[in-house]
Enzyme design. Structure first.
Site, PDB file in Angstrom:
ATOM      1  N   GLU A 186       0.822  -1.215   0.000  1.00  0.00           N
ATOM      2  CA  GLU A 186       0.000   0.000   0.000  1.00  0.00           C
ATOM      3  C   GLU A 186       0.858   1.269   0.000  1.00  0.00           C
ATOM      4  O   GLU A 186       0.540   2.249  -0.675  1.00  0.00           O
ATOM      5  CB  GLU A 186      -0.968  -0.014   1.186  1.00  0.00           C
ATOM      6  CG  GLU A 186      -1.935  -1.189   1.186  1.00  0.00           C
ATOM      7  CD  GLU A 186      -2.721  -1.374  -0.101  1.00  0.00           C
ATOM      8  OE1 GLU A 186      -2.909  -0.405  -0.856  1.00  0.00           O
ATOM      9  OE2 GLU A 186      -3.154  -2.517  -0.367  1.00  0.00           O
ATOM     10  N   HIS A 240       2.018   2.239  -3.393  1.00  0.00           N
ATOM     11  CA  HIS A 240       1.039   3.024  -4.160  1.00  0.00           C
ATOM     12  C   HIS A 240       1.190   4.519  -3.862  1.00  0.00           C
ATOM     13  O   HIS A 240       1.179   5.347  -4.776  1.00  0.00           O
ATOM     14  CB  HIS A 240      -0.390   2.582  -3.826  1.00  0.00           C
ATOM     15  CG  HIS A 240      -0.787   1.279  -4.423  1.00  0.00           C
ATOM     16  ND1 HIS A 240      -0.811   1.047  -5.782  1.00  0.00           N
ATOM     17  CD2 HIS A 240      -1.194   0.123  -3.838  1.00  0.00           C
ATOM     18  CE1 HIS A 240      -1.219  -0.190  -6.012  1.00  0.00           C
ATOM     19  NE2 HIS A 240      -1.443  -0.777  -4.845  1.00  0.00           N
TER      20      HIS A 240
END
Length: 162
Positions: free
Chosen positions: A75, A78
């Site tokens: 995550e 990202h």
């Protein structure tokens, strides 16, 4: 619900990832906010414009080691990709580069965690070649007129009557 210790463990791993990226790219990155109420089958999500990370507490409790090793980095990759390159493909070459070269992890786009405790009800559909289990979301879309085709035989999925 996550304990304070669990939230700290996720945030500490997040900070470690940011430090690695800052050393690798020789620049600072804005730190995100953290949420712990991700639902459904997703282990986590990154909200790029809001600079937020959200983690699934049920899947975290069942898979703490994998979360700390891979999900947090996935995550954060990202967010770093967005801060470096702007809007690009979510799991494109830029994100893959960060996963493999910065975090030294495989660039897996999906997790392989057991989702039976967060799955929700499934609906049985059939095509010409096999049966398919669809989520309530897809089932409801079909009820409203969306048509789904089997990837193998290209036939329309039809609900199996009970």
């Amino acid at each position: 619900m996550l304990s304070i210790e669990d939230k700290k463990a996720l945030a500490v791993k997040g900070e470690d990832c940011f430090i690695l990226a800052e050393c690798f790219f020789d620049r600072a990155f804005k730190r995100p906010g953290y949420l712990f109420n991700q639902g459904g089958r997703s282990a986590g999500s990154a909200h790029l414009q809001k600079n937020l990370l959200n983690f699934n507490p049920i899947l975290y409790h069942q898979n703490k080691a994998i979360f700390i090793k891979e999900v947090v980095a996935h995550e954060i990759a990202h967010l770093i990709t967005y801060q470096l390159y702007g809007r690009v493909k979510p799991h494109g070459k830029e994100w893959q580069y960060i996963m493999t070269q910065v975090f030294n992890l495989p660039a897996n786009t999906t997790h392989q965690l057991d989702i039976s405790d967060v799955q929700g009800k499934l609906f049985l559909y059939r095509c010409a070649c096999s049966e398919h289990q669809l989520t309530v979301r897809r089932h409801n879309k079909i009820k409203k007129g969306t048509v789904y085709l089997c990837k193998k035989c290209k036939c329309e999925l039809e609900e199996v009557s009970k």
